[in-house]
Scaffold this motif. Structure first.
Motif, PDB file in Angstrom:
ATOM      1  N   LEU A 114       0.824  -1.213   0.000  1.00 37.60           N
ATOM      2  CA  LEU A 114       0.000   0.000   0.000  1.00 37.60           C
ATOM      3  C   LEU A 114       0.855   1.259   0.000  1.00 37.60           C
ATOM      4  CD1 LEU A 114      -2.845  -0.954   2.515  1.00 37.60           C
ATOM      5  CD2 LEU A 114      -2.911  -1.002   0.015  1.00 37.60           C
ATOM      6  N   ALA A 115       2.088   1.153   0.479  1.00 42.40           N
ATOM      7  CA  ALA A 115       2.991   2.300   0.503  1.00 42.40           C
ATOM      8  C   ALA A 115       3.751   2.469  -0.806  1.00 42.40           C
ATOM      9  CB  ALA A 115       3.983   2.151   1.659  1.00 42.40           C
ATOM     10  N   GLY A 116       3.633   1.490  -1.688  1.00 40.22           N
ATOM     11  CA  GLY A 116       4.348   1.561  -2.954  1.00 40.22           C
ATOM     12  C   GLY A 116       5.556   0.652  -3.054  1.00 40.22           C
ATOM     13  N   TYR A 117       5.842  -0.121  -1.999  1.00 43.01           N
ATOM     14  CA  TYR A 117       6.909  -1.114  -2.092  1.00 43.01           C
ATOM     15  C   TYR A 117       6.516  -2.210  -3.077  1.00 43.01           C
ATOM     16  CZ  TYR A 117       9.101   0.715   2.201  1.00 43.01           C
ATOM     17  OH  TYR A 117       9.708   1.505   3.139  1.00 43.01           O
ATOM     18  N   HIS A 118       7.510  -2.850  -3.650  1.00 45.18           N
ATOM     19  CA  HIS A 118       7.244  -3.996  -4.516  1.00 45.18           C
ATOM     20  C   HIS A 118       7.008  -5.278  -3.720  1.00 45.18           C
ATOM     21  CE1 HIS A 118       9.590  -1.902  -8.018  1.00 45.18           C
ATOM     22  NE2 HIS A 118       8.434  -1.327  -7.745  1.00 45.18           N
ATOM     23  N   TRP A 119       7.230  -5.197  -2.417  1.00 48.23           N
ATOM     24  CA  TRP A 119       7.068  -6.351  -1.534  1.00 48.23           C
ATOM     25  C   TRP A 119       6.282  -5.924  -0.303  1.00 48.23           C
ATOM     26  CZ3 TRP A 119      11.508  -4.352  -3.507  1.00 48.23           C
ATOM     27  CH2 TRP A 119      12.115  -5.063  -4.545  1.00 48.23           C
ATOM     28  N   PRO A 120       5.504  -6.823   0.281  1.00 43.39           N
ATOM     29  CA  PRO A 120       4.748  -6.462   1.486  1.00 43.39           C
ATOM     30  C   PRO A 120       5.633  -6.414   2.720  1.00 43.39           C
ATOM     31  CG  PRO A 120       4.376  -8.757   0.921  1.00 43.39           C
ATOM     32  CD  PRO A 120       5.222  -8.188  -0.186  1.00 43.39           C
ATOM     33  N   ALA A 425      15.728   5.143   5.752  1.00 47.75           N
ATOM     34  CA  ALA A 425      16.992   5.094   5.012  1.00 47.75           C
ATOM     35  C   ALA A 425      18.062   4.396   5.828  1.00 47.75           C
ATOM     36  CB  ALA A 425      17.433   6.511   4.644  1.00 47.75           C
ATOM     37  N   ALA A 426      18.135   4.704   7.128  1.00 46.53           N
ATOM     38  CA  ALA A 426      19.141   4.084   7.997  1.00 46.53           C
ATOM     39  C   ALA A 426      18.905   2.592   8.137  1.00 46.53           C
ATOM     40  CB  ALA A 426      19.130   4.751   9.370  1.00 46.53           C
ATOM     41  N   ALA A 427      17.642   2.170   8.146  1.00 46.15           N
ATOM     42  CA  ALA A 427      17.294   0.763   8.347  1.00 46.15           C
ATOM     43  C   ALA A 427      17.273  -0.036   7.050  1.00 46.15           C
ATOM     44  CB  ALA A 427      15.930   0.657   9.025  1.00 46.15           C
ATOM     45  N   GLY A 428      17.482   0.630   5.912  1.00 46.64           N
ATOM     46  CA  GLY A 428      17.598  -0.097   4.652  1.00 46.64           C
ATOM     47  C   GLY A 428      16.300  -0.389   3.940  1.00 46.64           C
ATOM     48  N   PHE A 429      15.215   0.336   4.298  1.00 49.34           N
ATOM     49  CA  PHE A 429      13.985   0.096   3.549  1.00 49.34           C
ATOM     50  C   PHE A 429      13.328   1.395   3.080  1.00 49.34           C
ATOM     51  CE2 PHE A 429      12.927  -0.221   8.069  1.00 49.34           C
ATOM     52  CZ  PHE A 429      11.734   0.490   8.231  1.00 49.34           C
ATOM     53  N   ALA A 430      14.159   2.353   2.646  1.00 46.71           N
ATOM     54  CA  ALA A 430      13.636   3.499   1.920  1.00 46.71           C
ATOM     55  C   ALA A 430      13.022   3.003   0.614  1.00 46.71           C
ATOM     56  CB  ALA A 430      14.742   4.505   1.647  1.00 46.71           C
ATOM     57  N   ILE A 431      11.812   3.461   0.297  1.00 51.37           N
ATOM     58  CA  ILE A 431      11.033   2.856  -0.793  1.00 51.37           C
ATOM     59  C   ILE A 431      11.757   2.898  -2.133  1.00 51.37           C
ATOM     60  CG2 ILE A 431       8.901   3.013  -2.147  1.00 51.37           C
ATOM     61  CD1 ILE A 431       7.484   4.012   0.334  1.00 51.37           C
ATOM     62  N   GLU A 432      12.126   4.107  -2.580  1.00 52.08           N
ATOM     63  CA  GLU A 432      12.691   4.235  -3.922  1.00 52.08           C
ATOM     64  C   GLU A 432      13.994   3.451  -4.048  1.00 52.08           C
ATOM     65  OE1 GLU A 432      11.822   6.726  -1.960  1.00 52.08           O
ATOM     66  OE2 GLU A 432      10.041   7.569  -2.939  1.00 52.08           O
ATOM     67  N   GLU A 433      14.833   3.548  -3.029  1.00 48.59           N
ATOM     68  CA  GLU A 433      16.123   2.859  -3.079  1.00 48.59           C
ATOM     69  C   GLU A 433      15.945   1.350  -3.123  1.00 48.59           C
ATOM     70  OE1 GLU A 433      20.252   2.530  -0.458  1.00 48.59           O
ATOM     71  OE2 GLU A 433      18.792   4.111  -0.038  1.00 48.59           O
ATOM     72  N   LEU A 434      15.039   0.830  -2.286  1.00 53.40           N
ATOM     73  CA  LEU A 434      14.823  -0.615  -2.255  1.00 53.40           C
ATOM     74  C   LEU A 434      14.190  -1.111  -3.554  1.00 53.40           C
ATOM     75  CD1 LEU A 434      14.930  -3.243  -0.614  1.00 53.40           C
ATOM     76  CD2 LEU A 434      12.666  -2.681   0.291  1.00 53.40           C
ATOM     77  N   ASN A 435      13.195  -0.377  -4.053  1.00 55.29           N
ATOM     78  CA  ASN A 435      12.495  -0.826  -5.259  1.00 55.29           C
ATOM     79  C   ASN A 435      13.399  -0.897  -6.486  1.00 55.29           C
ATOM     80  OD1 ASN A 435      10.062  -1.197  -3.949  1.00 55.29           O
ATOM     81  ND2 ASN A 435       9.126   0.683  -4.703  1.00 55.29           N
TER      82      ASN A 435
END
Length: 453
Positions: A114-120, A425-435
């Motif tokens: 729902l946030a726009g990630y490619h994974w839940p 970003a610090a935890a490694g799950f910023a949306i754009e970077e992860l996607n």
């Protein structure tokens, strides 16, 4: 002295499909928790033989709720553990929300798809998820690869560049297991970490005590919302970790009740985790009742409750000692304020696997893994010690005592959004970077057969 046959069995491990494997390229894993099993599954995927030594005699679904962030779910999918598997042990999260003491929202955002990630993002029962990993490891690698009732107590670096792990068995026997590398995934009380850093400080307790449990109740808000309520001195966290029961309309709700106390004398209770009576702590939350939530009633629906202090370890400058590397809580035990301890252990395993794809089963692979993760994750440990994403609750408490009519008058929306973006970003799950990031381990990749210069 080795018990009869024990040393021979350990040092002549029969690996995949009954094919005898030499110890020259075998990886020994200390600890069969989430990090250890994720490592074993990753090594199997890239063609590296491994053996896991786990202290417990029987695997059981212990623990309560945890969250698997999208960066970890992505790695699980790449391991062939998909939505059908994860739906057996939890539920996709839809929302993350912080609420003030008078019940008004401080911050909320969609999560996962729902946030726009490619994974839940998944909220799961820790014990059931652990059993899922164990089931997959036994199916794929074989039951002989998971040695229960066997604790790694230390190690010796060998002249040939390999390592020997010292094993104590539940039946009183002792043995040594030889391998190319040793991965210490044996938790916050890690014996392997004590060997890597014998002068490390003791476990750190900041004064917070948590009581944990699960209760069957009706989910609120989105039906799959993670809610943090209160201040840094006293708060509740709760979220569903199961799908709705179609007959009752109820879900299993994981809850954490937390109070910060004087820690000047250190932790004085025996042990770090114990079952307690609900009456021992529920008085801290008298009056926490709103038209949308009755905290005392939620807690009293639990069959049992467990108490443990919120603890971590001071970061260390390296997770490696030649052919030995730390992983998961052994490397970076952190406060659960960011809901990313288990997620990071899974990511650790995958980054380690990628290093072996590039460098082989070598000390160079461990050094590459250490170089990529030790520094940034050590900073995350300290960030979580400072309340992690719950730091917004602290800011509200400092500025208005935790009660307000309009949160924008206390913390502007832009400041709240910036705070949360910095944590992601610090935890490694910023949306754009992860996607946009490529897979950690490319499909069909195998470990390099020789060191890469």
């Amino acid at each position: 002295m080795l018990a009869s046959g024990v040393g021979e069995k350990l040092n002549n491990f029969v690996g995949l499909k009954g094919v005898a494997r030499m110890t020259s390229d075998r990886v020994i894993i200390a600890g069969g928790g989430i990090g250890g099993l994720a490592s074993a599954l990753t090594l199997h995927q890239i063609g590296v033989p491994c053996i896991v030594f786990e202290a417990v005699r029987d695997m059981r679904p212990l623990g309560v709720g945890i969250n698997l962030q999208p960066n970890a779910v992505r790695e699980l999918y790449d391991l062939g553990i998909g939505a059908r598997d994860l739906d057996r042990v939890g539920v996709p999260a839809k929302e993350w929300a912080l609420v003030g003491l008078n019940g008004n929202d401080i911050y909320s955002e969609p999560r996962g798809l729902l946030a726009g990630y490619h994974w839940p993002q998944y909220a799961v029962h820790r014990g059931r998820f652990h059993m899922l990993l164990h089931e997959k490891a036994v199916q794929r690698i074989g039951p002989e690869a998971i040695r229960l009732g066997s604790r790694v107590t230390g190690y010796r670096k060998n002249a040939d560049g390999g390592v020997s792990a010292f094993i104590e068995c539940a039946d009183g026997a002792s043995a040594e297991a030889k391998g190319a590398l040793l991965i210490g995934a044996d938790g916050i009380h890690s014996a392997v970490r004590a060997g890597v850093h014998p002068a490390q400080p003791p476990i750190h307790w900041g004064g917070a005590i948590m009581w944990r449990g699960t209760s069957w109740a009706r989910p609120i808000r989105s039906g799959a919302s993670f809610v943090g309520l209160g201040t840094h001195r006293q708060r509740m966290v709760f979220y569903p970790i199961s799908h709705l029961d179609p007959e009752t309309g109820l879900a299993m709700i994981n809850w954490i009740a937390e109070v910060t106390m004087d820690n000047s004398e250190g932790w004085t209770e025996r042990g770090w985790f114990r079952q307690v009576g609900i009456d021992d702590f529920i008085h801290h939350f008298d009056g926490w009742v709103w038209d949308w939530l009755d905290v005392p009633a939620l807690i009293r629906r639990a069959d049992c409750a467990f108490e443990n202090p919120m603890i971590d370890r001071d970061p260390v400058p390296t997770w490696c000692d030649g052919p030995v590397a730390l992983l998961g809580d052994a490397a970076h035990a952190m406060y659960p304020t960011g809901s990313n301890g288990a997620s990071q252990a899974i990511v650790d395993a995958r980054v380690l696997g990628r290093a072996m794809v590039e460098h082989g089963v070598t000390q160079a692979a461990l050094a590459a893994y250490d170089g990529k993760l030790c520094g940034p994750i050590s900073r995350l440990v300290l960030r979580n010690r400072g309340a992690g994403p719950f730091g917004l609750l602290n800011l509200v408490d400092e500025r208005c005592g935790g009660t307000f009519d309009n949160i924008d008058d206390v913390i502007p929306a832009a400041e709240r959004a910036e705070f949360m973006a910095g944590y992601k970003a610090a935890a490694g799950f910023a949306i754009e970077e992860l996607n946009r990031a490529p897979p950690t381990i490319p499909a069909s990749a195998r470990a390099a057969t020789a060191p890469v210069a």
